[in-house]
Design a protein around this motif. Sequence first.
Motif, PDB file in Angstrom:
ATOM      1  N   TYR A  78       0.841  -1.199   0.000  1.00 31.93           N
ATOM      2  CA  TYR A  78       0.000   0.000   0.000  1.00 31.93           C
ATOM      3  C   TYR A  78       0.876   1.249   0.000  1.00 31.93           C
ATOM      4  O   TYR A  78       1.933   1.298   0.634  1.00 31.93           O
ATOM      5  CB  TYR A  78      -0.925   0.033   1.228  1.00 31.93           C
ATOM      6  N   ASP A  79       0.400   2.273  -0.743  1.00 30.97           N
ATOM      7  CA  ASP A  79       0.999   3.611  -0.710  1.00 30.97           C
ATOM      8  C   ASP A  79      -0.134   4.572  -1.056  1.00 30.97           C
ATOM      9  O   ASP A  79      -1.083   4.190  -1.753  1.00 30.97           O
ATOM     10  CB  ASP A  79       2.136   3.724  -1.753  1.00 30.97           C
ATOM     11  N   ILE A  80      -0.038   5.827  -0.587  1.00 31.17           N
ATOM     12  CA  ILE A  80      -1.084   6.788  -0.951  1.00 31.17           C
ATOM     13  C   ILE A  80      -0.992   7.178  -2.428  1.00 31.17           C
ATOM     14  O   ILE A  80      -1.933   7.724  -2.969  1.00 31.17           O
ATOM     15  CB  ILE A  80      -1.064   8.077  -0.080  1.00 31.17           C
ATOM     16  N   LEU A  82       8.295   4.934   5.464  1.00 34.25           N
ATOM     17  CA  LEU A  82       7.568   6.196   5.306  1.00 34.25           C
ATOM     18  C   LEU A  82       8.472   7.371   5.666  1.00 34.25           C
ATOM     19  O   LEU A  82       9.509   7.179   6.297  1.00 34.25           O
ATOM     20  CB  LEU A  82       6.335   6.159   6.218  1.00 34.25           C
ATOM     21  N   PRO A  83       8.076   8.604   5.291  1.00 35.97           N
ATOM     22  CA  PRO A  83       9.000   9.736   5.493  1.00 35.97           C
ATOM     23  C   PRO A  83       9.363  10.021   6.956  1.00 35.97           C
ATOM     24  O   PRO A  83      10.536  10.149   7.293  1.00 35.97           O
ATOM     25  CB  PRO A  83       8.253  10.923   4.868  1.00 35.97           C
ATOM     26  N   ASN A  84       8.361  10.187   7.844  1.00 34.10           N
ATOM     27  CA  ASN A  84       8.675  10.687   9.195  1.00 34.10           C
ATOM     28  C   ASN A  84       7.624  10.198  10.199  1.00 34.10           C
ATOM     29  O   ASN A  84       6.638   9.546   9.823  1.00 34.10           O
ATOM     30  CB  ASN A  84       8.730  12.213   9.150  1.00 34.10           C
ATOM     31  N   ILE A 143      17.058  17.449   6.887  1.00 34.77           N
ATOM     32  CA  ILE A 143      16.629  18.456   7.879  1.00 34.77           C
ATOM     33  C   ILE A 143      15.790  17.770   8.961  1.00 34.77           C
ATOM     34  O   ILE A 143      15.952  18.007  10.162  1.00 34.77           O
ATOM     35  CB  ILE A 143      15.836  19.599   7.194  1.00 34.77           C
ATOM     36  N   LYS A 144      14.900  16.869   8.514  1.00 33.39           N
ATOM     37  CA  LYS A 144      14.061  16.118   9.462  1.00 33.39           C
ATOM     38  C   LYS A 144      14.931  15.320  10.429  1.00 33.39           C
ATOM     39  O   LYS A 144      14.742  15.367  11.652  1.00 33.39           O
ATOM     40  CB  LYS A 144      13.141  15.190   8.638  1.00 33.39           C
ATOM     41  N   ASP A 145      15.935  14.610   9.908  1.00 38.66           N
ATOM     42  CA  ASP A 145      16.786  13.771  10.770  1.00 38.66           C
ATOM     43  C   ASP A 145      17.613  14.616  11.746  1.00 38.66           C
ATOM     44  O   ASP A 145      17.752  14.270  12.925  1.00 38.66           O
ATOM     45  CB  ASP A 145      17.738  12.920   9.917  1.00 38.66           C
TER      46      ASP A 145
HETATM   47  P1  NAD Z   1       9.941   8.939  -0.211  1.00 43.53           P
HETATM   48  O1  NAD Z   1       9.270  10.222   0.131  1.00 43.53           O
HETATM   49  O2  NAD Z   1      10.536   8.734  -1.556  1.00 43.53           O
HETATM   50  O3  NAD Z   1       8.945   7.701   0.063  1.00 43.53           O
HETATM   51  C1  NAD Z   1       7.962   7.690   1.071  1.00 43.53           C
HETATM   52  C2  NAD Z   1       6.735   6.975   0.529  1.00 43.53           C
HETATM   53  O4  NAD Z   1       5.747   6.945   1.570  1.00 43.53           O
HETATM   54  C3  NAD Z   1       6.091   7.699  -0.670  1.00 43.53           C
HETATM   55  O5  NAD Z   1       5.860   6.785  -1.718  1.00 43.53           O
HETATM   56  C4  NAD Z   1       4.785   8.243  -0.096  1.00 43.53           C
HETATM   57  O6  NAD Z   1       3.737   8.311  -1.056  1.00 43.53           O
HETATM   58  C5  NAD Z   1       4.494   7.219   0.981  1.00 43.53           C
HETATM   59  N1  NAD Z   1       3.575   7.712   1.996  1.00 43.53           N
HETATM   60  C6  NAD Z   1       3.597   8.900   2.658  1.00 43.53           C
HETATM   61  N2  NAD Z   1       2.558   8.960   3.525  1.00 43.53           N
HETATM   62  C7  NAD Z   1       1.888   7.785   3.410  1.00 43.53           C
HETATM   63  C8  NAD Z   1       0.739   7.251   4.043  1.00 43.53           C
HETATM   64  N3  NAD Z   1       0.054   7.956   4.967  1.00 43.53           N
HETATM   65  N4  NAD Z   1       0.334   6.020   3.686  1.00 43.53           N
HETATM   66  C9  NAD Z   1       1.006   5.297   2.755  1.00 43.53           C
HETATM   67  N5  NAD Z   1       2.101   5.749   2.121  1.00 43.53           N
HETATM   68  C10 NAD Z   1       2.531   6.987   2.447  1.00 43.53           C
HETATM   69  O7  NAD Z   1      11.057   8.748   0.931  1.00 43.53           O
HETATM   70  P2  NAD Z   1      12.308   7.742   0.886  1.00 43.53           P
HETATM   71  O8  NAD Z   1      13.492   8.475   0.349  1.00 43.53           O
HETATM   72  O9  NAD Z   1      11.893   6.437   0.321  1.00 43.53           O
HETATM   73  O10 NAD Z   1      12.575   7.609   2.471  1.00 43.53           O
HETATM   74  C11 NAD Z   1      11.772   6.812   3.319  1.00 43.53           C
HETATM   75  C12 NAD Z   1      12.414   6.774   4.705  1.00 43.53           C
HETATM   76  O11 NAD Z   1      13.720   6.202   4.595  1.00 43.53           O
HETATM   77  C13 NAD Z   1      12.604   8.175   5.328  1.00 43.53           C
HETATM   78  O12 NAD Z   1      12.396   8.111   6.704  1.00 43.53           O
HETATM   79  C14 NAD Z   1      14.044   8.495   5.011  1.00 43.53           C
HETATM   80  O13 NAD Z   1      14.599   9.422   5.944  1.00 43.53           O
HETATM   81  C15 NAD Z   1      14.682   7.121   5.086  1.00 43.53           C
HETATM   82  N6  NAD Z   1      15.900   6.922   4.297  1.00 43.53           N
HETATM   83  C16 NAD Z   1      15.996   7.413   3.032  1.00 43.53           C
HETATM   84  C17 NAD Z   1      17.184   7.228   2.307  1.00 43.53           C
HETATM   85  C18 NAD Z   1      17.360   7.783   0.909  1.00 43.53           C
HETATM   86  O14 NAD Z   1      18.506   7.826   0.429  1.00 43.53           O
HETATM   87  N7  NAD Z   1      16.297   8.204   0.219  1.00 43.53           N
HETATM   88  C19 NAD Z   1      18.260   6.553   2.886  1.00 43.53           C
HETATM   89  C20 NAD Z   1      18.116   6.013   4.160  1.00 43.53           C
HETATM   90  C21 NAD Z   1      16.927   6.213   4.860  1.00 43.53           C
END
Ligand code: NAD
Length: 295
Positions: A29-31, A64-66, A237-239
């Motif tokens: 699932y994803d939004i 998920l993001p945060n 910035i979040k981290d």
């Molecule tokens: P992203 O924003 O690309 O992906 C997040 C996904 O979550 C998106 O597809 C979004 O649609 C989905 N989402 C958001 N709210 C939702 C909800 N309520 N229900 C279902 N889906 C929802 O972010 P990312 O880069 O994949 O990062 C994800 C996590 O991993 C973050 O916490 C980030 O800090 C961490 N992270 C990222 C990286 C990187 O290099 N991108 C590396 C290590 C860790």
Amino acid sequence: MKIGFIGLGIMGKPMALNLIKAGCSLCVYDIVPAAVQALQEAGAQAADSPRVVAECCDLILTMLPNSPHVKEVLLGQNGVLEGMRPGTLIVDMSSIDPTASVELEKEVAKKGGDMLDAPVSGGEPKAIDATLSFMCGGKPEAFERAKPILEKMGASVVLVGGIGSGNMAKLANQIMVASNIAAVSEALTLAAKAGVSPDSVYRAVRGGLAGSTVLDAKAPMMLQRNFAPGFRIELHIKDLTNAMNAAQAVSMELPLTELVLGMMKHLREEGKEKLDHSALVQYYEELGNVEVKPL
Ligand code: NAD
């Protein structure tokens, strides 16, 4: 066993694809409907809410993001907790505030489930190669249950301590990465300003003590002017904000983190928050009125 996977962004999508490649059966699932469709085309079952994912899976992974997004997915309307059965294990691989992991585990336990925080390091390339580093927090038995699945997406899976300690390790990781990118930016901008090829400086130092995974991942991006994420400035910035909060909770100052966080916020004011964090070099380029590129 069917595995639930919620959050199919830059990281979640390749991680979920690696589980499918390894023979796992997924319900996702994803939004964003296009993100779900891409996984469906690769063989996953699609769900239209986190509740539906929970109804058909005993192990649920979130990326998920945060913290607010993880809370919404677990505790919100049509969330995981509405559909989950006792005995379900939730593995949150997002990088979130460690205190949020502790709060969420309590809510999951009330429903008879268990939870691990298991954030990752390695970025998109290692997500694609299935060589991520997982830093986990939770009970040893929950860790042993999740480990074989996490090993299909990563090269290193380490239990750091109790719930929240995976995210504490991730904050430590993010401080080291941010400070290293700032140091690389500062050093290469000085070389460019002094008329010495930053490309040659990079090639000269990378085999010595200054060599690092961060240097090899980010210096080429700076030199090629490729700031496509990768890891977005807004996520860093979040981290770093979560790190500052964690430090405040134990009455400690983080002078380096505070400085780099300020640089990243400056770039956000300029509308650059969606760029890769290697764009930190642009902060220095503004100061030096020079561009870091091969001479
Ligand atoms: P992203 O924003 O690309 O992906 C997040 C996904 O979550 C998106 O597809 C979004 O649609 C989905 N989402 C958001 N709210 C939702 C909800 N309520 N229900 C279902 N889906 C929802 O972010 P990312 O880069 O994949 O990062 C994800 C996590 O991993 C973050 O916490 C980030 O800090 C961490 N992270 C990222 C990286 C990187 O290099 N991108 C590396 C290590 C860790």
